[in-house]
Motif scaffolding. Structure first.
Motif: not given
Ligand SMILES: [Fe+2]
Length: 294
Positions: A107-114, A153-163, A180-188
């Motif tokens: 999704x991120x590639x689609x938005x910013x590819x444009x 929320x911040x971006x569509x591709x955000x992931x938390x990694x639990x190790x 908290x992080x901002x949520x106003x980028x495209x897809x946020x």
């Protein structure tokens, strides 16, 4: 929310590397049972005014891995960063390891590819990465099992990694006094970000949380480690029972006043390519500036 395969008795060694230009924290995370490690959110240095890219920050991380005789298995991006360049391909070339990111990178590639008017040679299928994670996916660093939580929320591709007993929260929460992080980028989306943060806070109270950023609010020293219990009690944006509605209203008002990160233009072009610098028709590394495009 308690169905996560948490293993609090696995205690990875975590080394933090702070980048003062973008206030980003990069980590080397080592499996306690083997000499296998992962890098989380690496940084490539850029002097944007001069168009110069250098590798001091990444070289420090590479140096430590070599010095300790570790095997780099993974180079993880918690999301497509908008404030610094990833050093993932630079590090991979020197130490190996697989580059992984959330599947919503598409999704991120689609938005910013444009936005950057990329041609058809820019693949919008995530194929620049070695692994695309979906919510609940697991992988291994040596003998240590890792699981991922999709935290959009911040971006569509955000992931938390639990190790083991350490969670790398990316841009969801900051330290309790940072909020908290901002949520106003495209897809946020502020509501989605709140729901994602609640997932993180459903982890055990003693879970160590490692931030992706710290800005030293009020002039305090840079910090990067806290716990779920601390965040629940004291986080200024979501702690002590703030409601989803309160969060959305606050976050939306605050975001409207924030300016764009200084390095967003180069960062997005590079990071949506898994850290590769785009090239012009002759194959020279080249960045674009879309005018009034963001
Ligand atoms: Fe970010």
């Amino acid at each position: 929310m308690t169905h996560y395969p948490v293993k609090m008795d696995v205690v990875p060694e975590v080394e933090a590397f702070f980048d003062e230009v973008s206030n980003t924290l990069s980590y080397i995370v080592t499996d306690p049972a083997t000499k296998a490690c992962a890098i989380v959110d690496s940084v490539m240095d850029i002097d944007y005014a001069a168009g110069r890219i250098t590798s001091d920050h990444a070289d420090r991380m590479i140096g430590m891995i070599e010095e300790r005789g570790l095997t780099l298995e993974w180079i993880i991006e918690t999301h497509v960063h908008a404030d610094h360049l990833s050093a993932a391909p630079y590090i991979q070339e020197r130490l190996g390891g697989k580059i992984g990111v959330g599947e919503k990178i598409i999704e991120v590639q689609d938005v910013f590819g444009k936005v950057f008017n990329e041609g058809t040679e820019f693949q919008r299928d995530g194929s620049q990465f070695d692994r695309l994670f979906t919510d609940g996916d697991t992988y291994r660093i040596g003998d240590m099992e890792v699981f991922v939580i999709a935290t959009p929320g911040h971006t569509p591709a955000c992931m938390v990694h639990v190790m083991g007993n350490a969670a790398f929260v990316g841009d969801t929460l900051f330290m309790p006094d940072g909020g908290s992080a901002r949520a106003d980028f495209p897809g946020g989306d502020a509501g989605e970000l709140y729901d994602s943060i609640m997932k993180v806070l459903s982890l055990p109270g003693e879970m160590r949380l490692f931030m992706c950023h710290d800005y030293g609010p009020g002039g305090r020293d840079i910090q990067w480690e806290t716990t779920v219990a601390e965040e629940k009690a004291n986080n200024i944006h979501v702690g002590s029972g703030k409601t989803r509605e309160e969060f959305i209203q606050f976050r939306t008002e605050r975001d409207a006043q924030l300016s764009m990160p200084k390095l967003i233009i180069p960062s997005l072009q590079v990071n949506m390519r898994a850290g590769e610098i785009p090239t012009d028709d002759d194959g020279n590394p080249m960045l674009k500036v879309p005018v009034n495009g963001l």
